[in-house]
Design a protein around this motif. Structure first.
Motif, PDB file in Angstrom:
ATOM      1  N   PRO A 208       0.556  -0.993   0.016  1.00 44.60           N
ATOM      2  CA  PRO A 208       0.041  -0.037   0.125  1.00 44.60           C
ATOM      3  C   PRO A 208       0.745   1.493   0.181  1.00 44.60           C
ATOM      4  O   PRO A 208       2.322   1.139   0.225  1.00 44.60           O
ATOM      5  CB  PRO A 208      -1.085  -0.203   1.483  1.00 44.60           C
TER       6      PRO A 208
ATOM      7  N   ALA B  23       0.720   3.247   4.032  1.00 44.39           N
ATOM      8  CA  ALA B  23       0.452   3.060   5.608  1.00 44.39           C
ATOM      9  C   ALA B  23       0.629   2.953   6.864  1.00 44.39           C
ATOM     10  O   ALA B  23       1.800   3.413   6.528  1.00 44.39           O
ATOM     11  CB  ALA B  23       0.266   1.238   4.233  1.00 44.39           C
TER      12      ALA B  23
ATOM     13  N   GLU C 114      -4.483   3.577   5.890  1.00 39.55           N
ATOM     14  CA  GLU C 114      -3.810   3.260   4.588  1.00 39.55           C
ATOM     15  C   GLU C 114      -3.651   4.450   3.821  1.00 39.55           C
ATOM     16  O   GLU C 114      -5.784   5.018   3.428  1.00 39.55           O
ATOM     17  CB  GLU C 114      -4.514   2.145   3.431  1.00 39.55           C
TER      18      GLU C 114
END
Length: 281
Positions: free
Chosen positions: A50, A53, A91
């Motif tokens: 991600p 994050a 996130e």
């Protein structure tokens, strides 16, 4: 029990255990946590790496942040945690998953040792100690790309015989001091010491308290420390593989006899090495 059977049973245990930790969100990410003791390591398993994050662990009035640079988002249940701990995956600044963990109680022994130390530290020695402490804080705060492929920790010694466990309350020369932040293993002088995971050697030198010391950066904020060595066989900047010889057991620094002090850190948060050795990575 064979190694293959052990890993199979361990996988079943982890799968069942994930349902004992309550998820707040219905669309929860796969979650692994082998133990709920203070010092335990766990991670969220993500589908892809991600952007922006992090994992935030809230224990009491304190929050601990663990940056995420891979599909595995590691965290540690901090020492001293009691009651419920909240583990949240973010996130892009948004909460994606949150777990509520009931921390298991654990009693910590009291460790009493006697070592030679000056009645008063001279200014030059105090300066050295402060500089070394600053260096260690800087190293453990570094979060770099992943450098290991192993899913379990290798033993740093052929035989592990614990002399002082993680979390022991230290009484040095009759005075209360800090908590023991690693695990001490009894071993004969000169016994080989091995890297627990693959990674880059970021420190290989003698420090005042820990003597001849090696620290390896494994990436993702994970570092291992090997202290009181009699000999260092690697150099700073060198890449080592898991199981590679990095030094020999000694009693350098502030030590009462031959042993290996082994430490495990995730984004500066100390983990219990014995729990990590039994956990999946």
């Amino acid at each position: 029990m064979t190694a293959k059977l052990f890993k199979k049973l361990f996988g079943v245990f982890v799968f069942v255990f994930t349902f004992l930790v309550a998820p707040v969100n219905l669309a929860a990410e796969p979650f692994y946590l082998s133990y709920t003791y203070p010092g335990s390591i766990g991670f969220f398993k993500l589908k892809e790496i991600p952007k922006k994050a992090k994992v935030v662990v809230k224990a009491g009035n304190r929050e601990y942040t663990f940056p995420v640079l891979s599909e595995k988002a590691y965290f540690v249940i901090p020492y001293g945690s009691k009651g419920k701990v909240f583990v949240t995956l973010y996130e892009d600044g948004k909460e994606k998953d949150r777990r509520v963990i009931k921390v298991a109680r654990k009693k910590y022994r009291v460790s009493r040792i006697w070592v030679k130390e000056p009645k008063k530290y001279p200014p030059e020695l105090l300066k050295r100690i402060k500089e070394e402490q600053k260096l260690l804080r800087t190293i453990f705060s570094q979060v770099t790309p992943k450098k290991f492929s192993e899913t379990f920790l290798r033993r740093p010694l052929k035989k592990l015989r614990v002399s002082t466990p993680f979390g022991a309350k230290r009484i040095i020369n009759g005075k209360k001091r800090s908590v023991h932040w690693g695990t001490d293993f009894r071993a004969p002088l000169g016994a080989p010491v091995y890297a627990a995971l693959s990674g880059k050697v970021v420190l290989a030198r003698e420090l005042y308290f820990t003597g001849k010391t090696v620290i390896i950066d494994h990436g993702l904020g994970i570092h291992t420390l090997y202290a009181h060595l009699s000999k260092i066989t690697v150099k700073e900047g060198q890449f080592v593989k898991a199981g590679q010889l990095i030094g020999k057991v000694g009693s350098t620094g502030r030590s009462t006899g031959p042993h290996l002090h082994f430490g495990f850190y995730v984004s500066s948060v100390r983990a219990d090495p014995m729990l990590v050795l039994k956990s999946r990575l």
